[in-house]
Design an enzyme around this catalytic site. Structure first.
Site, PDB file in Angstrom:
ATOM      1  N   TYR A  52      35.498  42.967  32.375  1.00 17.56           N
ATOM      2  CA  TYR A  52      34.250  43.718  32.196  1.00 17.56           C
ATOM      3  C   TYR A  52      33.107  42.780  31.798  1.00 17.56           C
ATOM      4  O   TYR A  52      31.944  43.161  31.852  1.00 17.56           O
ATOM      5  CB  TYR A  52      34.385  44.784  31.100  1.00 17.56           C
ATOM      6  CG  TYR A  52      35.388  45.878  31.342  1.00 17.56           C
ATOM      7  CD1 TYR A  52      36.064  46.012  32.558  1.00 17.56           C
ATOM      8  CD2 TYR A  52      35.679  46.790  30.335  1.00 17.56           C
ATOM      9  CE1 TYR A  52      36.995  47.011  32.752  1.00 17.56           C
ATOM     10  CE2 TYR A  52      36.597  47.812  30.520  1.00 17.56           C
ATOM     11  CZ  TYR A  52      37.255  47.912  31.729  1.00 17.56           C
ATOM     12  OH  TYR A  52      38.181  48.915  31.910  1.00 17.56           O
ATOM     13  N   HIS A 110      46.051  44.095  32.573  1.00 18.29           N
ATOM     14  CA  HIS A 110      45.161  45.034  33.271  1.00 18.29           C
ATOM     15  C   HIS A 110      45.821  45.680  34.493  1.00 18.29           C
ATOM     16  O   HIS A 110      45.672  46.884  34.704  1.00 18.29           O
ATOM     17  CB  HIS A 110      43.881  44.309  33.681  1.00 18.29           C
ATOM     18  CG  HIS A 110      42.684  45.196  33.742  1.00 18.29           C
ATOM     19  ND1 HIS A 110      41.406  44.735  33.589  1.00 18.29           N
ATOM     20  CD2 HIS A 110      42.563  46.536  33.940  1.00 18.29           C
ATOM     21  CE1 HIS A 110      40.545  45.741  33.686  1.00 18.29           C
ATOM     22  NE2 HIS A 110      41.229  46.840  33.910  1.00 18.29           N
TER      23      HIS A 110
END
Length: 280
Positions: A52, A110
């Site tokens: 991010y 992730h």
């Protein structure tokens, strides 16, 4: 006054609030302000990721907040390109340096990226990082039962959390059942389906009207009653507060079933099947 948020105890003893705050695309000064607003609204679980590129903004919001660090639960995620053991350890350290934190409360892989076949190696790095005090609790995102079974079989360590895409159009019933059976808490990313047509759904609108609540509140309450931990994201202080105000009412069994019936096999918002999707 907002009703207090219940806590969920993970299989390693760490507690998380029953709802968290997603920070995807919350970057720079506006990201800091949005995250700080969320903390002020009452969020204590803040979900970020290396990819991010906002761990720095998250850390800055934590430093500016009047809430003590130990009262917060800060989470980040290991990207697919750094699954090899040494790279994973360096990336965890880099995540901490970016955020200016001494430790993460929760750190997740992730995506499994199964074609690269390194997720067990990444998991061993997370296990060691926890031993060394860099992380308090370790988990995964988007792992299917076969990926989870392999982690547990080869390392003897069960993830505390599995964060997956979960919303009324894709309810993940089988995955949630598997996680629950193995003592893994299911977190919901994109709990409102990224504000797509779900927020105009007639079935949910009818239920919202009956409770005099908003459609997002009904959806988030549905997550809570499923036993999932939703991670809604909003930059609006008003919506941030509204999304937290879901613990003073309940949906009936009939209402839950009506929402459950909206789920379908191809309900993902994008073509991100963990069996083949690759994240780097």
């Amino acid at each position: 006054m907002m009703t207090s948020i219940p806590e969920i105890r993970l299989n390693d003893g760490l507690t998380l609030p029953a709802i968290g705050f997603g920070t995807y695309k919350m970057n720079g000064a506006s990201g800091v302000n949005g995250i700080l607003s969320a903390i002020d609204a009452g969020y204590r679980l803040l979900d970020s990721a290396f990819n991010y590129e906002n761990e720095g903004a998250l850390g800055e919001a934590v430093r500016r907040s009047s809430v003590p660090r130990e009262k917060l639960r800060i989470s980040s995620k290991l990207p697919g390109r750094h699954h090899s053991y040494q790279e994973a350890l360096a990336t965890i350290q880099e995540s901490l340096f970016r955020a200016g934190l001494d430790y993460y409360d929760l750190y997740l892989i992730h995506w499994p990226n199964p074609s690269k076949n390194l997720y067990v190696e990444a998991w061993r790095a997370l296990i060691d990082a926890r031993k060394w005090g860099l992380i308090r609790s370790i988990g995964v995102c988007n792992f299917l039962p076969e990926h989870l079974e392999r982690l547990i079989k080869e390392t003897g360590v069960t993830p505390s959390v599995n964060q997956v895409e979960l919303h009324p159009y894709f309810s993940q019933e089988k995955q949630r059942a598997w996680d629950r059976e193995h003592g893994i808490v299911t977190e919901s990313w994109s709990p409102l389906a990224r504000a797509n047509k779900l927020l105009q759904d007639r079935t949910i609108k009818k239920i919202a009207d009956a409770h005099q609540r908003s459609i997002p509140q009904i959806i988030l309450r549905w997550h809570i009653q499923l036993g999932a931990l939703p991670l809604p994201k909003s930059s609006s202080p008003q919506r941030q507060a509204e999304n937290l105000s879901i613990f003073d009412f309940s949906l009936t069994d009939e209402e839950m079933q009506a929402i459950n019936s909206l789920s379908h096999e191809d309900g993902r918002t994008a073509d991100q099947d963990p069996a083949k999707y690759e994240e780097f």
